[in-house]
Motif scaffolding. Structure first.
Motif, short mmCIF file in Angstrom:
data_model
loop_
_atom_site.label_atom_id
_atom_site.label_comp_id
_atom_site.label_asym_id
_atom_site.label_seq_id
_atom_site.Cartn_x
_atom_site.Cartn_y
_atom_site.Cartn_z
N PHE A 1 -10.88 38.86 -8.59
CA PHE A 1 -9.71 39.03 -7.74
C PHE A 1 -8.45 38.39 -8.32
N TYR A 2 -8.62 37.35 -9.13
CA TYR A 2 -7.48 36.62 -9.68
C TYR A 2 -7.68 36.45 -11.18
N ALA A 3 -6.60 36.68 -11.92
CA ALA A 3 -6.66 36.50 -13.37
C ALA A 3 -5.27 36.10 -13.86
N TYR A 4 -5.24 35.13 -14.79
CA TYR A 4 -3.98 34.73 -15.38
C TYR A 4 -4.25 34.02 -16.69
N ASP A 5 -3.26 34.06 -17.56
CA ASP A 5 -3.33 33.42 -18.87
C ASP A 5 -1.90 33.29 -19.38
N ASP A 6 -1.69 32.40 -20.33
CA ASP A 6 -0.39 32.25 -20.96
C ASP A 6 0.70 31.91 -19.94
N VAL A 7 0.36 31.00 -19.01
CA VAL A 7 1.33 30.54 -18.01
C VAL A 7 1.36 29.01 -18.00
N MET A 8 2.47 28.46 -17.52
CA MET A 8 2.57 27.02 -17.32
C MET A 8 2.68 26.73 -15.84
N VAL A 9 1.93 25.75 -15.37
CA VAL A 9 1.97 25.32 -13.97
C VAL A 9 2.12 23.80 -13.99
N GLU A 10 3.35 23.35 -13.92
CA GLU A 10 3.66 21.92 -13.98
C GLU A 10 4.58 21.53 -12.82
N PRO A 11 4.36 20.36 -12.24
CA PRO A 11 3.32 19.39 -12.59
C PRO A 11 1.95 19.84 -12.08
N HIS A 12 0.92 19.25 -12.66
CA HIS A 12 -0.43 19.51 -12.18
C HIS A 12 -1.02 18.20 -11.65
N ALA A 13 -2.22 18.28 -11.10
CA ALA A 13 -2.83 17.11 -10.47
C ALA A 13 -3.02 15.99 -11.47
N THR B 1 -1.61 24.43 -18.37
CA THR B 1 -1.69 25.78 -18.94
C THR B 1 -3.03 26.40 -18.58
N PRO B 2 -3.21 26.75 -17.31
CA PRO B 2 -4.51 27.24 -16.84
C PRO B 2 -4.77 28.68 -17.26
N THR B 3 -6.06 29.00 -17.34
CA THR B 3 -6.49 30.38 -17.55
C THR B 3 -7.62 30.67 -16.59
N HIS B 4 -7.68 31.90 -16.14
CA HIS B 4 -8.77 32.31 -15.26
C HIS B 4 -8.90 33.82 -15.35
N ASP B 5 -10.12 34.30 -15.33
CA ASP B 5 -10.39 35.73 -15.37
C ASP B 5 -11.52 36.03 -14.39
N GLY B 6 -11.16 36.36 -13.16
CA GLY B 6 -12.15 36.62 -12.13
C GLY B 6 -11.98 37.99 -11.52
N ALA C 1 -12.72 28.85 -7.69
CA ALA C 1 -12.92 28.66 -9.13
C ALA C 1 -11.59 28.66 -9.87
N ALA C 2 -10.68 29.52 -9.44
CA ALA C 2 -9.37 29.59 -10.10
C ALA C 2 -8.55 28.33 -9.87
N ILE C 3 -8.57 27.81 -8.65
CA ILE C 3 -7.83 26.59 -8.35
C ILE C 3 -8.36 25.42 -9.17
N ARG C 4 -9.66 25.31 -9.24
CA ARG C 4 -10.24 24.19 -9.98
C ARG C 4 -9.90 24.28 -11.47
N SER C 5 -9.78 25.50 -11.98
CA SER C 5 -9.43 25.65 -13.39
C SER C 5 -7.98 25.25 -13.65
N HIS D 1 -2.23 32.36 -2.93
CA HIS D 1 -2.63 32.62 -4.30
C HIS D 1 -3.12 31.30 -4.90
N PRO D 2 -4.16 31.33 -5.73
CA PRO D 2 -4.68 30.08 -6.30
C PRO D 2 -3.64 29.24 -7.03
N LEU D 3 -2.71 29.88 -7.73
CA LEU D 3 -1.71 29.11 -8.45
C LEU D 3 -0.72 28.43 -7.51
N GLU D 4 -0.48 29.02 -6.33
CA GLU D 4 0.33 28.33 -5.32
C GLU D 4 -0.32 27.02 -4.92
#
Length: 293
Positions: A162-174, A155-160, A145-149, A94-97
C-alpha cells in the motif's frame, strides 16, 4: 511492572468523565502531568479522533484533544515522563506524516515518545476523512512497517503493498534508535500484529482473565510489553480494592498499567496520584523508570 496514567480532560468519554473536568484545560493538564512526572509515573496517554458524528459522540464521546499538540506542550513542562498515543489510528495518516510529526515530537521531548497505534473501528470517521475502511487491517500492517522504517533515519525507504517510497528526506526524525510501538486492539489478530510488528500489546475492553488466556496462546518476544488499563481507581477511598485490581492486572501479565483515577477536583486528583503510587508500590510496581535517551 510500571504504572502510567490515562490523562483526564483530553477525552470526554461519557461513562468515565467527571464533573471537575468540565471547563478544565491545558493548565489543569499541565498540573496533573507535572505531578505524575515528579512522582515517577511511566507515561501519560492521549487518544485520537478527528471528527466524531454527533449521534456516535453520545456513546463514544465527542471531545478528543489532538495528541501531537497536547504532548508537545506537556513535553516542555516535564522532564522524564513518556508520552503514549492511545491510540493513533493508522488508517487516518500516511506513514511519512506519522514518522515526521511524531519523530519531531520525539526530538523535542528528548526521546520520550511511545507510539500507540490501532486499526480503527469507526466507519463513519473513515468515510468522513475519505480513507478506505474495508481493508484497514492490511493497510495498518503495511503502514506500521513503513513507519518503523522511517522513524530512525532521515532517508527512509519502504516498498509495501500500500505504501512505497525511496530517495526522500524526512527530517527531523526520532531521536530514539527504536521508538516503542504498542499495538491496541482486542482480538487475537491484534495480538499477532503486536507480536509481529510492535513492542507491546495494549488491549481494551477485555477482562484480565481474557487477556491472560490470549497471552497464553502465543510466544511473547523478550522485552515485549503488555499494557493493561485499570479502569477508574480510588486509592484514597478504597486502597484495598485498588490493590486487588492492580494485582489482578499484574497476574494477567501486565508489565505496564495505564491507570485512571476518580476525583472530585484537581487537588483531589493530584492527591490520588500520590496515594496510587504508595498502593502500587505495595504490589511490586516500580516508579523508577529509566530516563529517556
Amino acid at each position: 511492572m510500571f504504572v502510567g496514567l490515562g490523562l483526564p480532560v483530553v477525552t470526554a468519554y461519557p461513562p468515565t468523565t467527571q464533573v471537575w473536568e468540565a471547563g478544565s484545560g491545558i493548565a489543569e493538564l499541565a498540573t496533573v502531568t507535572k505531578a505524575a512526572d515528579q512522582l515517577g509515573y511511566h507515561h501519560v496517554t492521549c487518544s485520537e479522533h478527528v471528527a466524531v458524528p454527533v449521534d456516535v459522540a453520545a456513546e463514544r464521546g465527542g471531545v478528543y484533544w489532538d495528541p501531537l499538540a497536547t504532548f508537545g506542550y506537556l513535553a516542555a513542562v516535564t522532564d522524564r515522563i513518556r508520552f503514549a498515543t492511545s491510540v493513533l489510528v493508522l488508517g487516518y495518516h500516511h506513514p511519512l506524516e506519522v514518522a515526521k510529526r511524531y519523530g519531531t515530537l520525539d526530538q523535542v521531548s528528548g526521546g520520550r515518545l511511545v507510539l500507540g497505534v490501532g486499526v480503527g473501528s469507526l466507519r463513519e470517521e473513515f468515510e468522513l476523512l475519505d480513507m478506505p475502511f474495508d481493508d484497514r487491517g492490511a493497510r495498518a500492517d503495511d503502514a506500521l512497517a513503513a513507519i518503523r522504517s522511517a522513524f530512525s533515519t532521515g532517508t527512509p525507504t519502504h516498498d509495501g503493498p500500500f505504501y512505497a517510497y525511496d530517495d526522500v528526506m524526512v527530517e527531523p526524525h526520532a531521536v530514539q534508535d527504536s521508538v516503542p510501538v504498542w499495538v491496541g486492539g482486542r482480538t487475537r489478530r491484534a495480538l499477532r500484529r503486536a507480536v509481529d510488528l510492535g513492542d507491546g500489546f495494549s488491549p481494551f475492553a477485555l477482562t484480565p482473565e481474557q487477556v491472560s488466556q490470549m497471552l497464553s496462546s502465543v510466544d511473547l518476544p523478550d522485552g515485549f510489553d503488555v499494557v493493561l488499563t485499570s479502569g477508574l481507581l480510588d486509592p484514597l477511598g478504597d486502597p484495598e480494592d485498588t490493590r486487588r485490581r492492580l494485582e489482578s492486572l499484574r497476574d494477567a501479565g501486565a508489565t505496564i498499567i495505564t491507570a485512571s483515577l476518580t476525583a472530585s477536583s484537581l487537588a483531589h486528583y493530584t492527591d490520588q496520584l500520590a496515594e496510587l503510587r504508595a498502593v502500587a508500590e505495595s504490589t511490586g510496581a516500580c516508579f523508577d523508570a529509566p530516563t529517556a535517551p
